[in-house]
Structure formats: structure tokens, C-alpha cells
Design a protein around this motif. Structure first.
Motif, short mmCIF file in Angstrom:
data_model
loop_
_atom_site.label_atom_id
_atom_site.label_comp_id
_atom_site.label_asym_id
_atom_site.label_seq_id
_atom_site.Cartn_x
_atom_site.Cartn_y
_atom_site.Cartn_z
N GLY A 30 0.83 -1.18 0.09
CA GLY A 30 0.01 -0.12 -0.07
C GLY A 30 0.89 1.37 -0.13
O GLY A 30 2.11 1.22 0.35
N SER A 31 0.13 2.39 -0.26
CA SER A 31 1.15 3.68 -0.22
C SER A 31 -0.01 4.93 0.18
O SER A 31 -1.15 4.64 0.10
CB SER A 31 1.57 3.89 -1.62
N CYS A 32 0.63 5.88 0.38
CA CYS A 32 -0.11 7.32 0.52
C CYS A 32 0.65 8.36 -0.02
O CYS A 32 1.86 8.47 0.58
CB CYS A 32 -0.51 7.35 1.87
N TYR A 33 0.12 9.07 -0.86
CA TYR A 33 0.98 10.46 -1.20
C TYR A 33 0.97 11.34 -0.01
O TYR A 33 0.12 11.33 0.65
CB TYR A 33 0.18 11.34 -2.28
N ILE A 34 2.12 12.14 0.00
CA ILE A 34 2.33 12.91 1.13
C ILE A 34 2.58 14.47 0.38
O ILE A 34 3.77 14.76 0.35
CB ILE A 34 3.71 12.37 2.07
N GLY A 35 1.36 15.11 0.03
CA GLY A 35 1.57 16.27 -0.61
C GLY A 35 2.09 17.43 0.59
O GLY A 35 2.62 18.57 -0.16
N ALA A 36 1.98 17.05 1.65
CA ALA A 36 2.31 17.89 2.73
C ALA A 36 3.96 18.23 2.88
O ALA A 36 4.34 19.08 3.56
CB ALA A 36 1.70 17.44 4.22
N LEU A 37 4.65 17.50 1.90
CA LEU A 37 5.96 17.82 1.94
C LEU A 37 6.21 19.39 1.16
O LEU A 37 7.28 19.89 1.41
CB LEU A 37 6.94 16.72 1.21
N ARG A 38 5.23 19.68 0.70
CA ARG A 38 5.26 21.03 -0.17
C ARG A 38 5.19 22.15 1.07
O ARG A 38 4.97 23.30 0.65
CB ARG A 38 4.37 20.97 -1.36
N ASN A 39 4.63 21.55 2.11
CA ASN A 39 4.62 22.75 3.27
C ASN A 39 6.04 23.51 3.25
O ASN A 39 5.91 24.72 3.59
CB ASN A 39 4.17 22.06 4.47
N ASP A 40 6.98 22.82 2.87
CA ASP A 40 8.37 23.41 3.21
C ASP A 40 9.23 22.67 2.28
O ASP A 40 10.38 22.26 2.62
CB ASP A 40 8.83 23.49 4.56
N PRO A 41 9.19 23.22 0.89
CA PRO A 41 10.10 22.26 -0.08
C PRO A 41 11.60 22.73 0.36
O PRO A 41 12.27 21.79 -0.20
CB PRO A 41 9.39 22.80 -1.42
N GLU A 42 11.99 23.97 0.75
CA GLU A 42 13.49 24.19 1.15
C GLU A 42 14.01 23.28 1.93
O GLU A 42 15.06 22.98 1.76
CB GLU A 42 13.28 25.67 1.25
N THR A 43 13.25 22.90 3.06
CA THR A 43 13.75 22.11 4.12
C THR A 43 13.81 20.65 3.46
O THR A 43 14.91 19.87 3.84
CB THR A 43 12.80 21.92 5.39
N VAL A 44 12.89 20.17 2.74
CA VAL A 44 13.01 18.97 2.07
C VAL A 44 14.41 18.97 1.10
O VAL A 44 14.95 17.94 0.89
CB VAL A 44 11.71 18.50 1.34
N ALA A 45 14.27 20.18 0.38
CA ALA A 45 15.58 20.16 -0.59
C ALA A 45 17.15 20.15 0.09
O ALA A 45 17.98 19.33 0.06
CB ALA A 45 15.67 21.33 -1.33
N ARG A 46 16.92 20.67 1.37
CA ARG A 46 18.24 20.81 2.21
C ARG A 46 18.45 19.22 2.57
O ARG A 46 19.59 18.88 2.61
CB ARG A 46 18.17 21.85 3.44
N GLU A 47 17.57 18.79 3.31
CA GLU A 47 17.56 17.39 3.92
C GLU A 47 18.04 16.06 2.77
O GLU A 47 18.90 15.12 3.10
CB GLU A 47 16.21 16.87 4.33
N LEU A 48 17.53 16.61 1.36
CA LEU A 48 17.71 15.51 0.63
C LEU A 48 19.12 15.93 -0.26
O LEU A 48 19.39 15.35 -1.18
CB LEU A 48 16.52 15.20 -0.35
N GLU A 49 19.50 17.03 0.10
CA GLU A 49 20.63 17.77 -0.72
C GLU A 49 20.44 17.78 -1.98
O GLU A 49 21.31 17.26 -3.19
CB GLU A 49 21.90 16.82 -0.66
N LEU A 50 19.15 18.33 -2.62
CA LEU A 50 18.82 18.57 -3.96
C LEU A 50 19.54 19.50 -4.69
O LEU A 50 19.91 20.80 -3.99
CB LEU A 50 17.40 18.72 -3.85
#
Ligand code: FMN
Length: 282
Positions: free
Chosen positions: A162-182
Motif C-alpha cells: 500500500g501507499s499514500c501520497y504526502i503532498g504535505a512535503l510541499r509545506n516547506d520544499p526548501e527544508t526537504v531540498a536541504r535534507e535530501l541535498e537536492l
């Protein structure tokens, strides 16, 4: 009854069951049943997982399915980061407003619109890659990522995961980008929790709007049929009651989700954030 007549009746019965679960109205589905359609119509988001890792072979099959999705001009302008590390998942969960399934699921896939790779490839050949500076290219990357992700979802469901999309990562894409070194030009479109569904937290098929609301013939029909919407509110309320969810009309959910700027939970600045992450959006 002959064996083929019995098989046809089973298929008809199965289509009727699938239609009833998906619409909870008089919608009939006729024609041939097949396993692909069955998987698609049986979709439900899963938010409760067993503590059982996703086998590497399943991950690779899901990614192959994702890569088999159509891609605009075959640019393949998407990438995905598989996050298993618990500490990293928890940090990303903070961005998503803390959702239990992100802690529980053994795997979080973060799907990315990736214009960094085509930029590198074009600039290495001496081009300015100016074509990537427009809203069109941002959209292209987002569309590619979404089509790929949904193919992975269907593949995972066909294997009983099973799976579930998590659009809520777009609450703060900059933090996600830092965390994943994008790198510049890579935008996290959404996450996807993945795992084996916990049978103690069953998820049922969520009804959808009647086809008469969604399917327009030849031209767009601006008339919203109030009977259809009222019936859908009723269908969704019975689903909520069965799932022990708070009961709320779908129409009210729509209003709450997009009614004000505040209801976007910080995502109203995504244009500016995307620019900071290297998208010019001209
Ligand atoms: C792009 C996208 C983002 C979503 N984000 C979230 C999320 O952050 N949290 C969540 O619990 N569900 C999320 N969902 C799941 C939707 O709520 C779910 O698909 C919808 O309610 C329909 O239910 P179903 O998938 O079970 O049919 C998201 C779905 C999509 C397509």
C-alpha cells in the motif's frame, strides 16, 4: 451454465462490486473485467503499515513501472529519493505536519521534478538551456514525476503493498531540498509512504464523484448537478462513518481546503520557493 458463461457472470459480478464500491450509486460498469482494471478500481490510500521492510526487488519493480510511464518528449525530467533511514524520515515528517504513516512506513519515496539533469546535458553541449526557464518546463517536470509515481503506486498495489501520497512535503520544499541535498532545479513534488498494509487498520475504497460530474461530452458543461453533489456528500458520509472518521460533507472539505490563503498551510508561496530552488518560471 457452461464454464465460459460462468466466467462471464463472475466477471460481471466483479465489475458490479467494483462499481458499487467506487461510486455507491447506480453507476454500472459493463464490458470485460481484467486484473489491471481490478487493481486500479480497488485503489485506496494506506495510512497504517506493518513493521516489515519493502524488499529491494519490489522497490526495483516499482521503479521500473515508474520509468515505464510516458514522459514528455522522453526527457525523463524526474527523479526519486528512497528514504528508509528513520531519523531522516522523522525530520521529513516534521515538514509534513507529523503524519503517523510517515513514521510507520518502512519506506518514503520523495518524487522530484528534475530539471537539473536536462540542464547539465544541454549545457555540456554548449546550449544555454534557456528552455528550462519557463513555467512550461516546471510543469513538464511535475507532470513527469506525477505520472511516474502513479505507475509505481499501481505496481505496488498489484503486489499487495500500500501507499499514500504526502503532498504535505510541499509545506516547506526548501527544508526537504536541504535534507535530501537536492541540487538547483530539483523540486520535491510529493512524498509517498510505502509498505505492507496493517490489517488492523484497514482502509476501504473511497467513493468518487459520479461520472456525470466529471465526464463532459464534446464541450465543458458548466452546470453543476446539485443532486449529484448531494448524493456524493451522502456517499462520503457513509464511508466516513464506516471508517470511524469525523463526518463532514465533501463540499465543506473542498471549501476548507481551498477557501482561504491560510488553508494552503504556507504553500501559497510556492512560486517564490520554486524560484529559490532554481526555477525561473518565466
Ligand atoms: C498529490 C497528493 C497529495 C496527497 N497528500 C496527502 C497527505 O499529505 N496526507 C495524506 O494523508 N493523504 C494525502 N493524499 C491522499 C489523498 O487524501 C487521497 O488520495 C484521497 O483522499 C482519496 O482517497 P484514496 O486515495 O484512498 O482513494 C494525497 C494525495 C495526492 C494525490
Amino acid at each position: 451454465m457452461t464454464p465460459s458463461a460462468a466466467a462471464a457472470k463472475d466477471a460481471d459480478d466483479r465489475l458490479a462490486t467494483l462499481a458499487a464500491a467506487r461510486y455507491r450509486n447506480t453507476q454500472k460498469l459493463t464490458g470485460d473485467w481484467n486484473e489491471t482494471l481490478d487493481t486500479l478500481l480497488s485503489h485506496r490510500s494506506v495510512r497504517g503499515y506493518l513493521p516489515k521492510p519493502v524488499p529491494e526487488s519490489v522497490l526495483q519493480l516499482a521503479i521500473a513501472a515508474a520509468q515505464s510511464a510516458p514522459s514528455s518528449s522522453n526527457l525523463q525530467a524526474w527523479s526519486v529519493v528512497a528514504v528508509e533511514d528513520e531519523a531522516r524520515r522523522n525530520r521529513l515528517n516534521a515538514v509534513a505536519g507529523v503524519q503517523r504513516q510517515i513514521t510507520q512506513a518502512p519506506l518514503l519515496l520523495v518524487w522530484l521534478a528534475d530539471l537539473s539533469r536536462p540542464r547539465k546535458i544541454a549545457t555540456e553541449q554548449g546550449a544555454t538551456a534557456e528552455g528550462l526557464d519557463f513555467v512550461e518546463s516546471f510543469l513538464l517536470g511535475v507532470i513527469d514525476a506525477a505520472l511516474a509515481a502513479q505507475n509505481a503506486v499501481v505496481a505496488l498495489e498489484s503486489y499487495g503493498l500500500g501507499s499514500c501520497y504526502i503532498g504535505a512535503l510541499r509545506n516547506d520544499p526548501e527544508t526537504v531540498a536541504r535534507e535530501l541535498e537536492l541540487p538547483d532545479g530539483v523540486f520535491p513534488v510529493f512524498g509517498l509512504t510505502v509498505g505492507y498494509p496493517d490489517p488492523a487498520a484497514p482502509a476501504d475504497v473511497k467513493p468518487r464523484l459520479p461520472q456525470t460530474t466529471i465526464l463532459h461530452r464534446e464541450r465543458y458543461d458548466t452546470q453543476l448537478r446539485s443532486d449529484d453533489i448531494r448524493d456524493y456528500n451522502t456517499a462520503l458520509r457513509s464511508f466516513q462513518a464506516e471508517q470511524s472518521m469525523p463526518r463532514i460533507d465533501w463540499t465543506e472539505q473542498v471549501k476548507n481546503r481551498i477557501g482561504t490563503v491560510e488553508s494552503l498551510k504556507g504553500r501559497h508561496v510556492l512560486g517564490a520557493v520554486a524560484r529559490k530552488l532554481g526555477f525561473k518560471l518565466r
